[in-house]
Design a protein around this motif. Structure first.
Motif, PDB file in Angstrom:
ATOM      1  N   UNK A   1       0.847  -1.190   0.000  1.00 39.28           N
ATOM      2  CA  UNK A   1       0.000   0.000   0.000  1.00 39.28           C
ATOM      3  C   UNK A   1       0.881   1.238   0.000  1.00 39.28           C
TER       4      UNK A   1
ATOM      5  N   UNK B   1      -7.768 -21.432   2.897  1.00 39.34           N
ATOM      6  CA  UNK B   1      -6.739 -21.901   3.820  1.00 39.34           C
ATOM      7  C   UNK B   1      -7.179 -21.752   5.266  1.00 39.34           C
TER       8      UNK B   1
ATOM      9  N   UNK C   1      -9.522 -24.474   5.948  1.00 37.95           N
ATOM     10  CA  UNK C   1      -8.801 -25.739   6.097  1.00 37.95           C
ATOM     11  C   UNK C   1      -8.245 -25.860   7.504  1.00 37.95           C
TER      12      UNK C   1
ATOM     13  N   UNK D   1      -2.412 -29.778  -8.435  1.00 42.65           N
ATOM     14  CA  UNK D   1      -1.967 -30.074  -7.078  1.00 42.65           C
ATOM     15  C   UNK D   1      -3.092 -29.783  -6.101  1.00 42.65           C
ATOM     16  N   UNK D   2      -2.879 -30.188  -4.900  1.00 38.24           N
ATOM     17  CA  UNK D   2      -3.869 -29.895  -3.870  1.00 38.24           C
ATOM     18  C   UNK D   2      -3.977 -28.394  -3.709  1.00 38.24           C
ATOM     19  N   UNK D   3      -5.176 -27.934  -3.787  1.00 43.97           N
ATOM     20  CA  UNK D   3      -5.338 -26.490  -3.744  1.00 43.97           C
ATOM     21  C   UNK D   3      -5.174 -25.954  -2.338  1.00 43.97           C
ATOM     22  N   UNK D   4      -5.694 -26.663  -1.394  1.00 46.62           N
ATOM     23  CA  UNK D   4      -5.555 -26.179  -0.018  1.00 46.62           C
ATOM     24  C   UNK D   4      -4.855 -27.227   0.823  1.00 46.62           C
ATOM     25  N   UNK D   5      -4.129 -26.746   1.749  1.00 43.95           N
ATOM     26  CA  UNK D   5      -3.440 -27.639   2.669  1.00 43.95           C
ATOM     27  C   UNK D   5      -3.238 -26.864   3.968  1.00 43.95           C
ATOM     28  N   UNK D   6      -2.595 -27.509   4.884  1.00 39.68           N
ATOM     29  CA  UNK D   6      -2.418 -26.854   6.173  1.00 39.68           C
ATOM     30  C   UNK D   6      -1.290 -25.841   6.043  1.00 39.68           C
ATOM     31  N   UNK D   7      -1.666 -24.620   5.929  1.00 43.86           N
ATOM     32  CA  UNK D   7      -0.654 -23.589   5.643  1.00 43.86           C
ATOM     33  C   UNK D   7       0.080 -23.182   6.904  1.00 43.86           C
ATOM     34  N   UNK D   8      -0.667 -23.037   7.959  1.00 46.73           N
ATOM     35  CA  UNK D   8      -0.039 -22.554   9.202  1.00 46.73           C
ATOM     36  C   UNK D   8       0.145 -23.738  10.154  1.00 46.73           C
ATOM     37  N   UNK D   9       0.971 -24.659   9.761  1.00 49.28           N
ATOM     38  CA  UNK D   9       1.089 -25.843  10.602  1.00 49.28           C
ATOM     39  C   UNK D   9       2.021 -25.578  11.781  1.00 49.28           C
ATOM     40  N   UNK D  10       3.169 -25.029  11.481  1.00 50.89           N
ATOM     41  CA  UNK D  10       4.132 -24.814  12.567  1.00 50.89           C
ATOM     42  C   UNK D  10       4.174 -23.342  12.925  1.00 50.89           C
TER      43      UNK D  10
ATOM     44  N   UNK E   1       5.662 -20.075  12.917  1.00 53.68           N
ATOM     45  CA  UNK E   1       6.710 -19.471  12.104  1.00 53.68           C
ATOM     46  C   UNK E   1       7.433 -18.371  12.870  1.00 53.68           C
TER      47      UNK E   1
ATOM     48  N   UNK F   1       7.884  -7.145   8.948  1.00 55.72           N
ATOM     49  CA  UNK F   1       7.851  -6.126   7.909  1.00 55.72           C
ATOM     50  C   UNK F   1       7.242  -4.885   8.540  1.00 55.72           C
ATOM     51  N   UNK F   2       7.607  -3.771   7.986  1.00 53.89           N
ATOM     52  CA  UNK F   2       7.041  -2.539   8.518  1.00 53.89           C
ATOM     53  C   UNK F   2       5.612  -2.416   7.997  1.00 53.89           C
ATOM     54  N   UNK F   3       4.815  -3.343   8.430  1.00 58.27           N
ATOM     55  CA  UNK F   3       3.462  -3.411   7.903  1.00 58.27           C
ATOM     56  C   UNK F   3       2.532  -2.604   8.790  1.00 58.27           C
ATOM     57  N   UNK F   4       1.698  -1.846   8.139  1.00 60.74           N
ATOM     58  CA  UNK F   4       0.680  -1.102   8.871  1.00 60.74           C
ATOM     59  C   UNK F   4      -0.656  -1.735   8.523  1.00 60.74           C
TER      60      UNK F   4
END
Lengths: 602, 707
Positions: A46, A232, A235, B278-287, B289, B294-297
């Motif tokens: 942004x 996701x 899921x 491929x599998x469209x969805x899977x366990x994305x946030x398993x572990x 992280x 990031x300087x995200x606002x």
């Protein structure tokens, strides 16, 4: 030498190095503006608002690091590839090389956004925190008509529908729903998932209008990301309650109901209780989605068959409830969830044709109730004797069962917000229901408490049996003296007396409440006395004479502001203006209320 | 070379005879030019028997480059005039010399035997300068010399060589007509003869004119003959028979095909090479992280709906008709975005037409709006105000109006208390100076001074109860008549005594001040040359100063009772107030602190030890400050202003130098009224002993505020 002169060898510094204008960024990335926009949307980049705008204030600035971030995105290359592919197809078509074109079309390059989701939301909680827009958008698109002109494809609408139902099924199943609000704009829901409050709005189940002055490309790009995100998230949520995701495949939905039955058997086998209602909801949704289908009748009959078969082993219509009960035992939930789960416990609802079925099918199970509806595939019919509430939204109900109560749908929403079963008389068929209040407003902070909010509060207090109003003090008594005066029933002296007693009562009541509260907190009596004496002293101080007190208050205010620096004074004044606005608003509402009351009574 | 040609030509032309000389239309010279560079041919028809071995220039040049010599053999056939030329290619070039031989080097052989009469050319050389002697033996002289003569020149023996006799023109003409071949005839001036060109010659000339090779037989495009083998082929042509394998199907290929077919049958090889789904969805946030910071606002969440957005809001939220109409008159920005509406049942709620539009706006906000971190303070404004000590602890201070001194007819401009605090004097614009008793409010004495009183000041010395008042251009020193008799007498003496001695003491400042005894009021009158605005006593009561604001010099006169006059002016410190216009000043009893009131309602406290900048600026009054005053003993100071208020402050100065003075606003005193919006409270004075404040107002009242 000008001030901004930078010697040739020297690097840029400060804001000039930190921020980059949009056109610079586009040039740097060597993409077209539309691709840049798409990238920004997908990556969540942004513009910034730098303090010092090096190129002028009419530019849009991006953080240089963000642009670098975009530059290293594999998606950028992928988008270029897609552009090349489109050119190839165009060329093949132009040369009438049909076979080649077809071959190309069958190998359309595509990209996946899963890594972007991961990148933008490193933890699941982050994703939940940012889910509001996503849910609202997906729910909106689930109700939009597919349109060739706007490039809204049927598949996407169906996908949105599926995703939104999946989400709702989870929320409903795990009793995470907290608040609902029927507004003109749609129905707002607020759920609490993993400590995050997620609010979304679903439009009313009516044909939506597609305005012309909207860039659907932008919206579809957003939707693209949101669909991935929600998939996701779903899921993960389903995974957390040990349910396989996706619960029902699209192909199965479209195929025979026998497949569904197989699926349900599969769910049953995997974990008896927990899957049941999810699957049930899905089935009902499946029906809803198929309403427009040509084969709907066939399918629905088959569905019903499957459902019946499914229910057969349980041997009774209350099997679902039974299962729910089982499920409750297993889980460890917080207090709120337990409260929510038990609100409609052992209540059976039946929905008439005219009520917003989808919404109520979502809300009632979320608070522990059992629902059926008028139509094909319903778990139980209208004639079921165990139904406790029938929800109708029509001027009159002809045939009535005495064993159940007939209420308007607003009763469900209000009860849910108040977390108590409200008295149903006000919501009876044909009556204008009491005002529907927003559960998102903090009335005290707003400064104006609508009348019905007070009523609900009292009812809640009564339900909790915590702090009741003082015995012998009806709330009506307190309020009514002024009304009586207005009516001219009592004369001024009496009114004054009444007001005086009311004031005293008020004081005593507040004191009583305070004491009770203190008692709950466990403070000592002496401190209470001190506090109360202080209170009275202060009150005496303030209640000298109205004009004097106002003057002194103003003086005190003025004097306290004298020594303050100009900056702080400005701040204080701005805040005061804000407060004043708020106050004037609530006063305005108060005034309107009085006027309306006067008009009603005269 | 050209000379050579010429000679050759001339040789050729000699045989043609000298019959036709001048009638020839063709200019010989032209043709000669055209022929230049081409070997001549003898025409058989002319009957000339001579034949000259000539090698053409063109070929000459060729032979020059090549090392071999090519000879042309020509056998002449007289009868039909067709010449056969045989080419003999000399193979003199050895193969040892690996030069690329020009393929088309063809030459004409020189005749073996020449049958010319007067010429014997034994050698084959083509230098033929002297082999054919010209028939004209005149020599190489210009013909112009003999053009008019009968003879053409002289022979070696000195005899004239006669020209052919000229035919007359008619004959010539007739002959020309008769002879069809006339066009072929050319007159050769040198040899004085007419030459008739043969057909071949004309052909040749034509060819030359066209720029082609002159010889008719010559073929410029003849096939080249590989006479000499230049290079040998590196590889010999294979003439092995084709192998068998070229004619039978491949074994390995067929094996491969079989393998592929089997693979396909077994499903190991997928014919459809579409990219695998491929599998469209899977366990994305398993572990868990590692969170990348990031300087995200994060974008602000959309606003939650209030009561008014309900489909069935309380009645008070619905605006009335007039209010809705009044929205149209508002600016677009001020207009409410959403007008609440009421529906009696959910089924009657229509679809929200702006749903898509609002979602789109939200999208735009998300990706187009610049984001910044902004601090938003959500606190009570009271908490921003400084914590001041309680006012109760700072008592006593004047807070309530206790007495009013009424009697003046005009605005009371100035007041002054006497040193004991028993009396106050006041001067008003009605021209009177009054003395009041503080405790009772009784007016003790009145002086009618005629003009508006500007300022009154009581002598601070308790022994000398003299009142100074400025009226117009005069300063009156008035006897008040208070105190013991001794004191009164002393005052009398003082005021009597002065009148006689003044002229001596005033010295050079006669123009400025004029002293005189004032019998009416019982005092001294000092007449200044300009209006006097104020008068101020020294603390001991020995001197006083007067101020004339209209004077350029701002003359300050220090006058003291021993008639010594001096002025002490030395700039000690400059204070920067930052104010627009300073109206009044007061000095703390300690001497280190000064307060300054300004015309823009600001009060500055200067701590002289701290800096030249104000220690604190109090923005208290809304209008001009008229007067500021310090209490002599209590830590109090006051300011009064045009806005009819007087502020009382607690101003504590600590003896400890490390501690800054404490300033607390205590009270706002109201009560005075202003008639025209200006001059609310004109003067304020503290009681010398008590924490009381006197204020003099525009409404001709003096007020006493007590604690």
């Amino acid at each position: 030498m000008p001030k901004h002169y930078r010697p040739p060898g020297k690097k840029k510094e400060g804001n000039a190095a930190k921020y980059i204008t949009r056109s610079q960024a586009v040039k740097y990335l060597q993409v077209s503006l539309s691709v840049f926009r798409k990238l920004c949307i997908l990556k969540g980049v942004f513009p910034r608002d730098p303090k010092k705008k090096v190129k002028g204030s009419h530019h849009t600035y991006y953080h240089t690091k963000d642009i670098m971030f975009l530059k290293h995105e594999p998606l950028l290359e992928k988008l270029r590839e897609m552009r090349a592919y489109e050119k190839k197809v165009e060329k093949a078509n132009a040369k009438r090389n049909k076979a080649h074109a077809e071959r190309l079309l069958s190998r359309k390059p595509s990209y996946k956004l899963d890594m972007l989701v991961r990148e933008r939301y490193p933890t699941f909680v982050d994703a939940l925190r940012d889910l509001d827009d996503c849910l609202s958008m997906v729910h909106l698109f689930a109700s939009l008509p597919p349109s060739k002109r706007e490039n809204i494809e049927v598949d996407r609408v169906h996908n949105c529908r599926r995703l939104s139902h999946e989400w709702q099924a989870y929320i409903s199943r795990t009793h995470k729903l907290r608040k609902t609000f029927v507004s003109v704009k749609g129905i707002y829901y607020q759920a609490e998932v993993e400590g995050q409050k997620v609010t979304w709005v679903t439009p009313h189940e009516l044909q939506q209008v597609l305005p012309d002055d909207v860039d659907y490309k932008v919206m579809l790009t957003f939707l693209e990301f949101y669909e991935t995100l929600l998939a996701f998230v779903n899921f993960k949520l389903y995974h957390s309650i040990n349910v396989k995701y996706p619960p029902i495949l699209d192909s199965r939905l479209e195929a025979l109901a026998a497949d569904m039955y197989a699926l349900s058997r599969y769910f049953d086998a995997s974990s008896k209780a927990s899957k049941m209602d999810v699957e049930d909801v899905e089935m009902s949704e499946a029906q809803l989605t198929e309403n427009g289908d040509e084969r709907a009748e066939l399918e629905e009959s088959e569905l019903r068959l499957a459902q019946l078969q499914h229910q057969l082993p349980k041997n009774e219509p209350g099997a679902l409830m039974h299962l729910l009960g089982e499920a409750e035992g297993n889980e460890e939930d917080d207090v709120d969830t337990i409260k929510c789960r038990n609100l409609f416990k052992n209540k059976k609802f039946f929905l008439s044709r005219e009520v917003p079925r989808e919404s109520l099918l979502f809300v009632i199970p979320a608070f522990g109730g059992t629902v059926s509806w008028e139509g094909e595939g319903a778990p139980f019919g209208e004639s079921d004797q165990s139904i406790t509430y029938q929800i109708v939204d029509r001027p009159t109900q002809k045939r009535k069962f005495l064993s159940r109560e007939y209420v308007q749908p607003q009763w469900v929403y209000d009860s849910v917000n108040a977390l108590i079963l409200l008295p149903t008389e006000e919501y009876a068929v044909g009556r204008v229901p009491p005002p529907h209040l927003s559960p998102f407003v903090d009335n005290e902070a707003e400064g104006y408490v609508p009348e019905y909010a007070e009523t609900i509060k009292r009812l809640q207090a009564a339900a909790r049996k915590e702090v009741l109003p003082m015995p012998g003090v009806g709330t009506e008594d307190l309020v009514d003296s002024q009304n009586l005066l207005v009516e001219g029933i009592i004369d001024r002296a009496e009114a004054f007396e009444a007001a005086e007693t009311q004031r005293k009562m008020n004081i005593r009541q507040t004191q009583y409440h305070n004491e009770l509260r203190m008692e709950l907190k466990g403070t000592q009596y002496s401190s209470i006395i001190n506090a109360s004496t202080q209170d009275t002293v202060e009150r005496r101080d303030t209640e000298e004479s109205p004009s004097d007190s106002i003057q002194t208050a103003k003086d005190a205010d003025d004097m306290s502001k004298i020594g303050v620096s100009r900056r702080t004074r400005g701040l204080i004044e701005a805040m005061e203006i804000g407060n004043k606005k708020k106050r004037s608003r609530s006063e305005h509402l108060e005034k309107r209320r009085r006027e309306i009351k006067a008009a009603q009574q005269s | 070379m050209t000379e050579e040609k010429k000679s050759k030509n001339s040789k050729g032309k000699k045989k043609a005879g000298k019959q036709a000389e001048e009638q020839s239309q063709l200019n010989f010279k032209e043709i000669e030019k055209a022929v230049t560079g081409v070997q001549d041919w003898d025409s058989g028809e002319s009957g000339s028997s001579d034949f000259e071995p000539v090698v053409s220039d063109g070929y000459d040049s060729l032979t020059d480059t090549g090392s071999e010599s090519v000879q042309l053999t020509e056998s002449e056939n007289e009868g039909d005039g067709v010449r056969d030329s045989a080419y003999d290619v000399s193979s003199e070039t050895d193969s040892s010399e690996d030069e690329v031989a020009p393929q088309n080097t063809v030459g004409y052989d020189a005749p073996e035997e020449s049958d010319s009469e007067d010429d014997d050319a034994p050698e084959e050389s083509d230098s033929s300068e002297d082999e054919v002697p010209p028939r004209n033996t005149v020599g190489d002289i210009p013909f112009e010399w003999y053009r008019e003569e009968e003879h053409a020149g002289y022979d070696p023996s000195g005899k004239k060589i006669k020209k052919k006799e000229r035919e007359n023109k008619l004959d010539k003409y007739l002959e020309m007509i008769d002879n069809a071949k006339n066009w072929r005839r050319i007159y050769n001036e040198r040899d004085d003869e007419v030459v008739e060109l043969t057909k071949e010659e004309t052909k040749m000339i034509r060819k030359i004119l066209k720029g082609m090779a002159p010889h008719p037989e010559f073929d410029p495009y003849q096939d080249s003959v590989d006479w000499v083998k230049v290079d040998k082929a590196e590889h010999p042509f294979p003439d092995a028979p084709e192998p068998k394998r070229r004619f039978i199907p491949s074994k390995w290929e067929s094996k491969m095909v079989v393998r592929l077919v089997r693979g396909i049958r077994k499903g190991l090889i997928k014919v459809d090479d579409k990219p695998k789904e491929e599998d469209r969805v899977y366990l994305l946030w398993s572990d868990d992280p590692n969170s990348t910071d990031r300087h995200h606002i994060p974008a602000p969440k959309p606003k939650l709906p209030g009561h008014e957005e309900s489909y069935n809001p309380s009645l008070e939220y619905i605006p009335t008709e007039e209010e809705i109409k009044s929205y149209d008159l508002m600016y677009e920005e001020d207009r409410p975005k959403f007008i609440p509406k009421r529906f009696t049942s959910i089924r009657s709620v229509p679809a929200y037409d702006k749903a898509v539009r609002e979602t789109f706006d939200r999208c735009l906000d998300l990706y187009l709006c610049p984001r910044t971190h902004k601090k938003r303070i959500n606190i009570d404004p009271e908490s921003l105000k400084p914590k001041l000590p309680s006012r109760k602890d700072l008592k006593p201070y004047p807070s309530k109006c206790y007495l009013e001194y009424k009697g003046h007819k005009g605005p009371v401009v100035s007041i002054s208390t006497d040193s004991t605090g028993q009396w106050i004097a006041s001067g008003s614009k009605d021209g009177t100076v009054r003395i009041w008793e503080v405790d009772t409010g009784r007016c003790l004495r009145v002086w009618e001074l005629g003009e508006a009183v500007q300022h009154v000041a009581w002598n601070p010395s308790p022994e000398l109860s003299i009142l100074a008042a400025t009226v117009g251009q005069d300063v009156f020193l008035l006897k008040t008549g208070f105190g013991t008799e001794e004191e009164q007498k002393r005052v009398d003496d003082l005021l009597q005594f002065q009148s006689q001695t003044i002229p001596d003491a005033s010295g050079g400042s006669e123009n400025i001040v004029k002293w005189s005894q004032d019998d009416i009021h019982g005092g001294i009158r000092l007449n200044h040359f300009k209006t006097v605005s104020s008068v101020e006593w020294h603390r001991k009561g020995d001197y006083f100063s007067t101020l004339m604001p209209h004077d350029i010099l701002f003359s300050i006169l220090y006058w003291f009772l021993f008639w010594l006059l001096f002025s002490a002016t030395k700039l000690v410190k400059k204070l920067e107030t930052g104010l627009r216009e300073v109206s009044s000043i007061a000095i703390h009893a300690g001497g280190d602190n000064v307060i300054v009131g300004s015309k823009d309602g600001k009060l500055c406290w200067f701590d002289m030890d701290l800096s030249s900048q104000p220690y604190k600026v109090l923005n208290c009054h809304k209008k001009d400050i008229n007067k500021v005053a310090f209490h002599r003993s209590y830590p109090l100071f006051a300011s009064c202003s045009d806005d009819c208020t007087a502020y009382i402050f607690h101003g504590m100065v600590y003896s400890d130098l490390n501690q800054n003075p404490l300033i607390v606003p205590l009270e706002i005193l109201r009560g005075h009224a202003s008639l025209n919006g200006r001059g609310g409270v004109l003067d304020c004075k503290f009681h010398p002993r008590q924490p009381w404040l006197f204020t003099a107002g525009d409404d001709s009242v003096i007020k006493l505020y007590c604690h």
